[in-house]
Write an enzyme that holds these catalytic residues in place. Structure first.
Site, short mmCIF file in Angstrom:
data_model
loop_
_atom_site.label_atom_id
_atom_site.label_comp_id
_atom_site.label_asym_id
_atom_site.label_seq_id
_atom_site.Cartn_x
_atom_site.Cartn_y
_atom_site.Cartn_z
CG ASN A 103 -1.86 -1.19 1.22
OD1 ASN A 103 -2.03 -1.84 0.19
ND2 ASN A 103 -2.45 -1.48 2.35
CG HIS A 120 3.92 -1.46 -4.60
ND1 HIS A 120 2.74 -2.16 -4.78
CD2 HIS A 120 4.91 -2.34 -4.94
CE1 HIS A 120 3.01 -3.38 -5.21
NE2 HIS A 120 4.32 -3.52 -5.31
CB CYS A 131 18.43 15.88 -7.92
SG CYS A 131 17.21 16.31 -6.66
CB CYS A 149 12.96 19.10 -6.81
SG CYS A 149 14.34 18.65 -5.75
CB CYS A 152 17.46 20.63 -8.35
SG CYS A 152 16.38 19.37 -9.02
N GLY A 189 -5.29 -9.22 2.97
CA GLY A 189 -5.94 -8.27 2.06
C GLY A 189 -5.20 -7.99 0.77
CG ASN A 215 -8.48 -11.88 0.52
OD1 ASN A 215 -9.63 -11.65 0.16
ND2 ASN A 215 -7.41 -11.39 -0.09
CB ALA A 233 -8.16 -6.48 7.17
N1 APR Z 1 -10.28 -7.09 4.38
C1 APR Z 1 -9.34 -7.91 3.84
N2 APR Z 1 -9.24 -8.11 2.52
C2 APR Z 1 -10.11 -7.48 1.73
C3 APR Z 1 -11.11 -6.62 2.22
C4 APR Z 1 -11.17 -6.44 3.63
N3 APR Z 1 -12.09 -5.64 4.22
N4 APR Z 1 -11.80 -6.14 1.16
C5 APR Z 1 -11.26 -6.67 0.06
N5 APR Z 1 -10.23 -7.49 0.39
C6 APR Z 1 -9.32 -8.26 -0.47
C7 APR Z 1 -9.89 -8.66 -1.79
O1 APR Z 1 -10.56 -9.91 -1.70
C8 APR Z 1 -8.64 -8.77 -2.66
O2 APR Z 1 -8.09 -10.08 -2.62
O3 APR Z 1 -8.23 -7.42 -0.76
C9 APR Z 1 -7.65 -7.82 -2.00
C10 APR Z 1 -7.34 -6.56 -2.79
O4 APR Z 1 -6.65 -6.93 -3.95
P1 APR Z 1 -6.11 -5.84 -5.00
O5 APR Z 1 -7.18 -4.86 -5.24
O6 APR Z 1 -5.53 -6.57 -6.13
O7 APR Z 1 -4.98 -5.08 -4.13
P2 APR Z 1 -3.47 -5.52 -3.90
O8 APR Z 1 -3.33 -6.98 -3.81
O9 APR Z 1 -2.97 -4.69 -2.78
O10 APR Z 1 -2.81 -5.01 -5.24
C11 APR Z 1 -1.43 -5.12 -5.41
O11 APR Z 1 -1.51 -3.87 -7.42
O12 APR Z 1 -2.26 -2.10 -8.71
C12 APR Z 1 -1.30 -2.55 -7.87
O13 APR Z 1 0.35 -1.28 -6.94
C13 APR Z 1 -0.98 -1.67 -6.71
O14 APR Z 1 -0.09 -2.30 -4.58
C14 APR Z 1 -1.08 -2.60 -5.54
C15 APR Z 1 -0.87 -3.96 -6.17
#
Ligand code: APR
Length: 245
Positions: A103, A120, A131, A149, A152, A189, A215, A233
């Site tokens: 995140n 990320h 720079c 920046c 610079c 999550g 999840n 979560a």
């Molecule tokens: N609690 C826990 N999990 C949850 C909840 C909740 N309340 N609500 C949704 N989820 C789960 C979903 O089931 C899903 O599996 O969270 C997950 C979110 O998945 P993504 O949207 O793909 O997010 P993430 O895995 O963090 O994405 C990875 O992708 O676009 C890029 O850089 C961005 O860091 C990100 C990366």
């Protein structure tokens, strides 16, 4: 309490090395949208238009406006109980703890997490295109992108990792070491679809860790998990941490 949950709690209680991976799902209860769910950002916004180096090269202002909008939302949000319980877990485990997050919302550090790797980047920072200096963005209420920046004066880009880019130097290596050494790995999550973060759960599992996934939906990692908590979560962390202090 299910036997699986009881075992997971015991393992977590006994572990001296714990590695945690979080994704957008942990911030969903704080009101921050995820990416790949039904209401996820990638349903409304095309990755190729907002989250690649090419997108930024073609239309930096459009990309910046999207990041400024997300930055504002993040700053209006508050860390939730799941973020807080991870700080409680960190206090308990101490040195052998590492939290790795995908995140960019900064909610883990705002909750108080310290042994933290932001794989990320962070949406509240810019990074100088000339720079390379990282700097905090102005207050969201008066931020008009792009930022410049402080050193610079060149234009800054969002200090986040876009698709096709490298992770911050050393960050993934630190994460790998923690997941390879962990007695318990906790994955919360994340859709576990974006590499290299997705591989951390597998790495822990193949290095002998006890793997817990929180999840509400199944993921490609679920079949590997010793304990799958099919819940949000907050509920999952409360179930795992109940009575652990
Ligand atoms: N609690 C826990 N999990 C949850 C909840 C909740 N309340 N609500 C949704 N989820 C789960 C979903 O089931 C899903 O599996 O969270 C997950 C979110 O998945 P993504 O949207 O793909 O997010 P993430 O895995 O963090 O994405 C990875 O992708 O676009 C890029 O850089 C961005 O860091 C990100 C990366």
């Amino acid at each position: 309490m299910s036997m699986e949950l009881e075992t997971a709690r015991k393992r977590l209680l006994a572990a001296r090395r714990v590695a945690v991976l979080t994704g957008a799902g942990i911030s969903q209860p704080s009101g921050i949208p995820t990416f790949r769910d039904a209401a996820g950002l990638w349903k409304d916004f095309d990755i190729e238009e907002y989250a690649t180096p090419g997108a930024y090269a073609r239309n930096p202002q459009k990309v910046w406006e999207w990041y400024a909008w997300r930055y504002q939302k993040v700053m209006q949000a508050e860390p939730n109980r799941a973020h807080t319980l991870l700080t409680v877990l960190e206090q308990r485990v101490g040195e052998g703890f590492l939290l790795v997050t995908q995140n960019v919302d900064g909610l883990h550090s705002r909750a108080g997490s310290q042994r933290l790797v932001e794989l990320h980047g962070n949406i509240a920072r810019g990074r100088c295109e000339r720079c390379g200096q990282r700097f905090p963005l102005p207050d969201p209420a008066r931020f008009v992108p792009p930022p410049y920046c402080p050193t610079c004066k060149a234009r800054g880009r969002p200090d986040v990792v876009w698709f096709g880019e490298m992770l911050p130097p050393g960050a993934f290596e630190q994460a790998e070491r923690a997941f390879a050494a962990a007695e318990v790995a906790l994955v919360i999550g994340t859709s576990a679809e974006v590499e290299p973060a997705a591989s951390l759960g597998w790495l822990a599992r193949s290095s002998g860790a006890y793997l817990i996934e929180i999840n509400p939906n199944p993921t490609p990692l679920s079949s590997q998990a010793d304990c799958s908590l099919r819940m949000g979560a907050v509920e999952g962390m409360e179930a795992l941490m109940d009575g652990l202090r």
